[in-house]
Design a protein around this motif. Structure first.
Motif, PDB file in Angstrom:
ATOM      1  N   ASN A  76      27.454  38.212 125.042  1.00  0.00           N
ATOM      2  CA  ASN A  76      27.476  39.201 123.971  1.00  0.00           C
ATOM      3  C   ASN A  76      28.850  39.827 123.800  1.00  0.00           C
ATOM      4  O   ASN A  76      29.048  40.643 122.899  1.00  0.00           O
ATOM      5  CB  ASN A  76      26.456  40.316 124.258  1.00  0.00           C
ATOM      6  CG  ASN A  76      25.033  39.788 124.253  1.00  0.00           C
ATOM      7  OD1 ASN A  76      24.643  39.038 123.362  1.00  0.00           O
ATOM      8  ND2 ASN A  76      24.264  40.147 125.267  1.00  0.00           N
ATOM      9  N   SER A  77      29.781  39.461 124.682  1.00  0.00           N
ATOM     10  CA  SER A  77      31.121  40.046 124.626  1.00  0.00           C
ATOM     11  C   SER A  77      32.116  39.076 125.256  1.00  0.00           C
ATOM     12  O   SER A  77      31.726  38.101 125.910  1.00  0.00           O
ATOM     13  CB  SER A  77      31.154  41.375 125.387  1.00  0.00           C
ATOM     14  OG  SER A  77      30.971  41.156 126.764  1.00  0.00           O
ATOM     15  N   SER A  78      33.386  39.377 125.086  1.00  0.00           N
ATOM     16  CA  SER A  78      34.415  38.534 125.694  1.00  0.00           C
ATOM     17  C   SER A  78      34.344  38.605 127.221  1.00  0.00           C
ATOM     18  O   SER A  78      34.649  37.627 127.905  1.00  0.00           O
ATOM     19  CB  SER A  78      35.799  38.921 125.199  1.00  0.00           C
ATOM     20  OG  SER A  78      36.075  40.272 125.499  1.00  0.00           O
ATOM     21  N   ALA A  79      33.904  39.749 127.767  1.00  0.00           N
ATOM     22  CA  ALA A  79      33.753  39.879 129.226  1.00  0.00           C
ATOM     23  C   ALA A  79      32.640  38.964 129.731  1.00  0.00           C
ATOM     24  O   ALA A  79      32.787  38.334 130.792  1.00  0.00           O
ATOM     25  CB  ALA A  79      33.467  41.327 129.606  1.00  0.00           C
ATOM     26  N   ASP A  80      31.536  38.876 128.991  1.00  0.00           N
ATOM     27  CA  ASP A  80      30.448  37.965 129.357  1.00  0.00           C
ATOM     28  C   ASP A  80      30.938  36.518 129.358  1.00  0.00           C
ATOM     29  O   ASP A  80      30.647  35.748 130.272  1.00  0.00           O
ATOM     30  CB  ASP A  80      29.273  38.083 128.386  1.00  0.00           C
ATOM     31  CG  ASP A  80      28.569  39.422 128.435  1.00  0.00           C
ATOM     32  OD1 ASP A  80      28.693  40.133 129.447  1.00  0.00           O
ATOM     33  OD2 ASP A  80      27.888  39.754 127.439  1.00  0.00           O
ATOM     34  N   LEU A  81      31.679  36.175 128.309  1.00  0.00           N
ATOM     35  CA  LEU A  81      32.200  34.817 128.200  1.00  0.00           C
ATOM     36  C   LEU A  81      33.163  34.512 129.345  1.00  0.00           C
ATOM     37  O   LEU A  81      33.114  33.423 129.928  1.00  0.00           O
ATOM     38  CB  LEU A  81      32.906  34.614 126.852  1.00  0.00           C
ATOM     39  CG  LEU A  81      33.488  33.227 126.592  1.00  0.00           C
ATOM     40  CD1 LEU A  81      32.411  32.154 126.659  1.00  0.00           C
ATOM     41  CD2 LEU A  81      34.193  33.202 125.245  1.00  0.00           C
ATOM     42  N   ALA A  82      34.019  35.456 129.700  1.00  0.00           N
ATOM     43  CA  ALA A  82      34.978  35.267 130.789  1.00  0.00           C
ATOM     44  C   ALA A  82      34.250  35.062 132.120  1.00  0.00           C
ATOM     45  O   ALA A  82      34.641  34.206 132.926  1.00  0.00           O
ATOM     46  CB  ALA A  82      35.931  36.449 130.871  1.00  0.00           C
ATOM     47  N   GLU A  83      33.190  35.829 132.347  1.00  0.00           N
ATOM     48  CA  GLU A  83      32.421  35.686 133.590  1.00  0.00           C
ATOM     49  C   GLU A  83      31.736  34.322 133.641  1.00  0.00           C
ATOM     50  O   GLU A  83      31.748  33.645 134.670  1.00  0.00           O
ATOM     51  CB  GLU A  83      31.388  36.805 133.711  1.00  0.00           C
ATOM     52  CG  GLU A  83      30.604  36.764 135.002  1.00  0.00           C
ATOM     53  CD  GLU A  83      29.595  37.888 135.136  1.00  0.00           C
ATOM     54  OE1 GLU A  83      28.886  37.895 136.157  1.00  0.00           O
ATOM     55  OE2 GLU A  83      29.491  38.738 134.228  1.00  0.00           O
TER      56      GLU A  83
END
Length: 134
Positions: free
Chosen positions: A67-74
């Motif tokens: 849902n966010s760039s942080a989710d994608l990075a993780e």
């Protein structure tokens, strides 16, 4: 890979392949006819734990809802970790062919399964890169 594997689609196929790699690795390394006991504590346990780490990384990455760039990075971090572990595991098997008496036929099958899994993870990661734009 088993026939049922080919019938799966999407991300489930990646998890299925990771689970199959773990179970196959555990079966091979505990079978004394195929993997000598004297190498179980070093190579056998290392291979089994690496396969389990790959399975967990793939499963954990799949559970992340982006849902966010942080989710994608993780998620990408877990995918990258699984890819690195696949490379490590394939090299470890190849290095142990002579030491542990792993047959060339078994090496080809095992490393082939790892390579197929790694390619699935890479394709999944690349698909995420195209799918999510943050």
């Amino acid at each position: 890979m088993p026939r049922a594997y080919k019938e799966l689609s999407g991300l489930l196929k990646v998890e299925w392949a990771a689970r199959e790699l773990y179970t196959y690795t555990a079966q091979v390394t505990k079978n004394r006819a195929k993997f000598p006991e004297e190498y179980d504590k070093t190579s056998g346990e290392l291979l089994t734990m690496t396969a389990l780490q790959i399975f967990h990384a793939v499963s954990d990455a799949n559970e992340i809802r982006v849902n966010s760039s942080a989710d994608l990075a993780e998620r990408r971090s877990l995918q990258d970790y699984a890819i690195r572990q696949c490379k490590f595991m394939a090299r470890t098997i190849t290095a142990n062919v002579i030491l542990c008496g792993i047959s060339r036929k078994r090496e080809r099958k095992w490393v082939g399964d790892i390579t197929a899994l790694r390619e699935l993870i890479v394709a999944w990661r690349d698909s995420d890169r195209k799918r999510y734009k943050f």
